[in-house]
Design a protein around this motif. Structure first.
Motif, mmCIF file in Angstrom:
data_model
loop_
_atom_site.group_PDB
_atom_site.id
_atom_site.type_symbol
_atom_site.label_atom_id
_atom_site.label_comp_id
_atom_site.label_asym_id
_atom_site.label_seq_id
_atom_site.Cartn_x
_atom_site.Cartn_y
_atom_site.Cartn_z
ATOM 1 N N THR A 53 75.776 -48.763 -29.402
ATOM 2 C CA THR A 53 74.933 -48.705 -28.207
ATOM 3 C C THR A 53 75.284 -49.845 -27.259
ATOM 4 O O THR A 53 76.001 -50.778 -27.618
ATOM 5 C CB THR A 53 73.449 -48.790 -28.586
ATOM 6 O OG1 THR A 53 73.234 -50.026 -29.315
ATOM 7 C CG2 THR A 53 73.042 -47.622 -29.474
ATOM 8 N N GLY A 54 74.753 -49.774 -26.050
ATOM 9 C CA GLY A 54 74.985 -50.818 -25.063
ATOM 10 C C GLY A 54 75.391 -50.232 -23.730
ATOM 11 O O GLY A 54 75.224 -49.036 -23.472
ATOM 12 N N ASN A 55 75.923 -51.072 -22.871
ATOM 13 C CA ASN A 55 76.392 -50.647 -21.563
ATOM 14 C C ASN A 55 77.911 -50.549 -21.582
ATOM 15 O O ASN A 55 78.596 -51.451 -22.086
ATOM 16 C CB ASN A 55 75.947 -51.640 -20.481
ATOM 17 C CG ASN A 55 74.437 -51.661 -20.333
ATOM 18 O OD1 ASN A 55 73.801 -50.615 -20.303
ATOM 19 N ND2 ASN A 55 73.854 -52.850 -20.253
ATOM 20 N N PHE A 56 78.436 -49.469 -21.022
ATOM 21 C CA PHE A 56 79.858 -49.179 -21.125
ATOM 22 C C PHE A 56 80.554 -49.303 -19.774
ATOM 23 O O PHE A 56 79.944 -49.109 -18.717
ATOM 24 C CB PHE A 56 80.063 -47.773 -21.697
ATOM 25 C CG PHE A 56 79.467 -47.606 -23.069
ATOM 26 C CD1 PHE A 56 80.205 -47.906 -24.199
ATOM 27 C CD2 PHE A 56 78.158 -47.175 -23.233
ATOM 28 C CE1 PHE A 56 79.665 -47.779 -25.466
ATOM 29 C CE2 PHE A 56 77.605 -47.038 -24.494
ATOM 30 C CZ PHE A 56 78.358 -47.340 -25.624
ATOM 31 N N CYS A 60 81.191 -41.012 -21.265
ATOM 32 C CA CYS A 60 81.638 -41.504 -22.573
ATOM 33 C C CYS A 60 81.527 -40.438 -23.659
ATOM 34 O O CYS A 60 81.552 -40.756 -24.847
ATOM 35 C CB CYS A 60 80.796 -42.710 -22.999
ATOM 36 S SG CYS A 60 80.631 -44.008 -21.788
ATOM 37 N N ARG A 61 81.365 -39.170 -23.265
ATOM 38 C CA ARG A 61 81.045 -38.151 -24.271
ATOM 39 C C ARG A 61 82.120 -38.038 -25.345
ATOM 40 O O ARG A 61 81.810 -37.769 -26.503
ATOM 41 C CB ARG A 61 80.786 -36.801 -23.611
ATOM 42 C CG ARG A 61 81.915 -36.229 -22.786
ATOM 43 C CD ARG A 61 81.511 -34.908 -22.121
ATOM 44 N NE ARG A 61 82.582 -34.367 -21.315
ATOM 45 C CZ ARG A 61 82.821 -34.708 -20.049
ATOM 46 N NH1 ARG A 61 82.044 -35.601 -19.463
ATOM 47 N NH2 ARG A 61 83.822 -34.161 -19.383
ATOM 48 N N LYS A 110 77.234 -52.921 -13.487
ATOM 49 C CA LYS A 110 76.351 -51.793 -13.784
ATOM 50 C C LYS A 110 76.879 -50.881 -14.881
ATOM 51 O O LYS A 110 76.121 -50.249 -15.605
ATOM 52 C CB LYS A 110 76.104 -50.977 -12.508
ATOM 53 C CG LYS A 110 75.294 -51.740 -11.453
ATOM 54 C CD LYS A 110 75.004 -50.847 -10.263
ATOM 55 C CE LYS A 110 74.074 -51.529 -9.278
ATOM 56 N NZ LYS A 110 74.636 -52.730 -8.675
ATOM 57 N N GLY A 111 78.172 -50.753 -15.000
ATOM 58 C CA GLY A 111 78.700 -49.869 -16.036
ATOM 59 C C GLY A 111 78.706 -48.412 -15.596
ATOM 60 O O GLY A 111 78.539 -48.088 -14.418
ATOM 61 N N ILE A 112 78.870 -47.517 -16.564
ATOM 62 C CA ILE A 112 79.025 -46.095 -16.257
ATOM 63 C C ILE A 112 77.951 -45.269 -16.952
ATOM 64 O O ILE A 112 77.275 -45.727 -17.869
ATOM 65 C CB ILE A 112 80.425 -45.591 -16.689
ATOM 66 C CG1 ILE A 112 80.642 -45.801 -18.196
ATOM 67 C CG2 ILE A 112 81.522 -46.274 -15.889
ATOM 68 C CD1 ILE A 112 81.924 -45.196 -18.727
ATOM 69 N N ASN A 113 77.832 -44.030 -16.508
ATOM 70 C CA ASN A 113 76.897 -43.091 -17.101
ATOM 71 C C ASN A 113 77.381 -42.664 -18.483
ATOM 72 O O ASN A 113 78.585 -42.528 -18.724
ATOM 73 C CB ASN A 113 76.791 -41.856 -16.184
ATOM 74 C CG ASN A 113 75.653 -40.937 -16.578
ATOM 75 O OD1 ASN A 113 75.681 -40.344 -17.644
ATOM 76 N ND2 ASN A 113 74.664 -40.823 -15.698
ATOM 77 N N TYR A 136 85.192 -49.799 -22.611
ATOM 78 C CA TYR A 136 84.706 -51.062 -23.176
ATOM 79 C C TYR A 136 83.189 -51.012 -23.305
ATOM 80 O O TYR A 136 82.510 -50.370 -22.505
ATOM 81 C CB TYR A 136 85.062 -52.240 -22.258
ATOM 82 C CG TYR A 136 86.525 -52.599 -22.240
ATOM 83 C CD1 TYR A 136 87.011 -53.660 -22.990
ATOM 84 C CD2 TYR A 136 87.426 -51.867 -21.472
ATOM 85 C CE1 TYR A 136 88.351 -53.994 -22.964
ATOM 86 C CE2 TYR A 136 88.773 -52.185 -21.443
ATOM 87 C CZ TYR A 136 89.224 -53.254 -22.190
ATOM 88 O OH TYR A 136 90.563 -53.575 -22.172
ATOM 89 N N ARG A 137 82.683 -51.717 -24.303
ATOM 90 C CA ARG A 137 81.244 -52.016 -24.342
ATOM 91 C C ARG A 137 81.071 -53.439 -23.846
ATOM 92 O O ARG A 137 81.633 -54.380 -24.423
ATOM 93 C CB ARG A 137 80.670 -51.883 -25.744
ATOM 94 C CG ARG A 137 79.133 -52.026 -25.711
ATOM 95 C CD ARG A 137 78.543 -52.222 -27.072
ATOM 96 N NE ARG A 137 78.938 -53.500 -27.642
ATOM 97 C CZ ARG A 137 78.652 -53.881 -28.884
ATOM 98 N NH1 ARG A 137 77.991 -53.076 -29.684
ATOM 99 N NH2 ARG A 137 79.035 -55.037 -29.342
#
Length: 458
Positions: free
Chosen positions: A341-344, A325-326, A318-321, A352-353
């Motif tokens: 862009t993408g899921n981190f 990553c601000r 699922k990754g993170i909000n 990581y992306r």
């Protein structure tokens, strides 16, 4: 210095050809590199290459170089512009015929040559899982994936059995470059001679059977499996394939075109030959410019469907909000032309992306879950070496352009600071336009962020 029992067996196998085969051991080994299309266009590189290059006939981007050249010592190597690879070893990944957007597994992937070759065919789209069972070799695999600028790889350090427990009929294509007795490397690596024995050949064949059975479970219906070794032993080649097909009748051998100098597999060399063994491929050092290899292209019955998701034990990661990553987004806005862009995913304080649709990594030993972006620190972000190697100069706001024959490149790779003028901030350091690392400019001094473990002077 070839093992006596090996020579006896090869003479029985080759007959009149044995003299030419034996004589090949007195010839110099062939050396080659494979241009990395994730970093450069082939024609562009050929115009600027400081080496004497001649095409390897069975792969798109492979080129022989002369014994006088030393591409491993050139800055282009550190920039991942090419991968130094034994010519015959370039064949298996070529026959896998990977395509963008697919899910692909390289099951025995270290040191990473074939994985990076597959990734080049995928053009950054889809997922490639690169696995290596030995921890030290898995680390080298991960480093090479980074150097080559591969962004869509999940690098794991698992047993084939553990992976097959997590993935069933999940992958579109699988490469099994199986651990083997290494007979094809005797000319290149004398240690392989010392380690050889008939017992080891049998042990390798048993290990190959276990690995292939795991691969069979993980391949989608209609999917392609390429099996390869760097040995001449029929027990590990035609024999391994015949026994596999007996255990797995849902698989069949695909007829494929043999390139210059490639020879067919020989059904007579195994006790119970499977149908189609003549369509498998042997690469002999007395027939072509390369070491000994064997490969077979297999297909699983059924129709390959992109809508078939297969079984993935823990679903999708699922990754993170984005709020987590601000610091990275602040860095990107200040230093990149366009945001990433993408899921981190966070691994401790490492960001990581992930590749698109990356499976859950719960209960898996993972070294690299996608593109390593950098380190999240309190109120700031420090970019990773992997991010530098994945970026092009036109994607960043500040570039430190160096030429490959300049003393500044040597100084940078040695970890030294550089004197230069410009705006304060992070700079992508390039060599002849190829990214090679980061530097941070302040007060006319570019602080060196080339990783200490990669520096030429330690």
């Amino acid at each position: 210095m070839l093992p006596e029992q090996f020579c006896v067996r090869m003479k029985e196998m080759l007959g009149e050809e044995y003299a030419a085969f034996y004589a090949s051991y007195d010839l110099p080994k062939y050396q080659a590199l494979r241009i990395n299309p994730l970093k450069t266009e082939r024609d562009t590189f050929l115009l600027q290459a400081p080496f004497s290059l001649n095409r390897v006939p069975w792969t798109t981007n492979g080129y022989y170089y002369s014994g006088n050249d030393q591409p491993g010592r050139h800055p282009y190597h550190e920039a991942g512009v090419y991968y130094i690879q034994e010519p015959s070893a370039m064949a298996p990944a070529e026959y896998l015929m990977a395509e963008p957007g697919e899910r692909i597994l390289d099951l025995c992937a270290a040191p990473g040559g074939k994985s990076s070759q597959i990734a080049c065919s995928m053009q950054g789209e889809g997922l490639i899982v690169c696995n290596e069972i030995h921890p030290a070799r898995a680390k080298i695999l991960s480093e090479n994936i980074e150097r080559m600028g591969v962004c869509n790889a999940l690098v794991t350090n698992e047993t084939p059995q553990k992976l097959s427990d997590n993935f069933r009929e999940y992958f579109d294509r699988i490469l099994v470059d199986a651990p083997c007795s290494g007979e094809g490397m005797f000319r290149k690596n004398e240690d392989a001679c010392d380690e050889w024995s008939p017992e080891n050949v049998e042990n390798c064949a048993a290990r190959q059977a276990e690995i292939l059975d795991c691969a069979a479970e993980m391949l989608k219906p209609g999917g392609r499996l390429v099996y390869s070794t760097c040995t001449f032993a029929p027990t590990e080649n035609e024999g391994s394939i015949s026994r596999f097909l007996e255990r797995h009748p849902e698989f069949s051998i695909l007829p494929v075109e043999k390139k210059d100098g490639m020879m067919p597999g020989v059904p007579a060399w195994t006790e119970h030959p499977a149908d189609g063994l003549e369509h498998t491929i042997r690469l002999w050092p007395h027939h072509l410019k390369g070491e000994g290899h064997y490969l077979a292209v297999l297909q699983k019955a059924g129709v390959l469907s992109r809508t078939c998701q297969g079984y993935c034990r823990n679903g999708v990661e699922k990754g993170i909000n984005e709020k987590e990553c601000r610091e990275f987004f602040a860095f990107a806005e200040e230093n990149l032309v366009k945001n990433i862009t993408g899921n981190f995913l966070k691994f401790g304080d490492q960001l990581y992306r992930m590749p698109e649709g990356m499976p859950s990594i719960r209960n898996l030993k993972v070294l690299r879950p996608g593109l390593h972006l950098g380190t999240l620190k309190k109120n700031r972000f420090e970019p990773s070496h992997a991010l530098a190697l994945a970026l092009r100069p036109d994607q960043v706001k500040h570039v430190c352009s160096l030429e490959s024959d300049s003393p500044q490149v040597k100084a940078y790779l040695n970890g030294q600071t550089l004197n230069m003028d410009g705006e304060k901030g992070w700079y992508l350091v390039t060599v002849d336009g190829y990214s090679i690392g980061w530097g941070k400019l302040a007060g006319g001094i570019l602080k060196n962020h080339y990783p200490k473990g990669l520096r030429k002077n330690g």
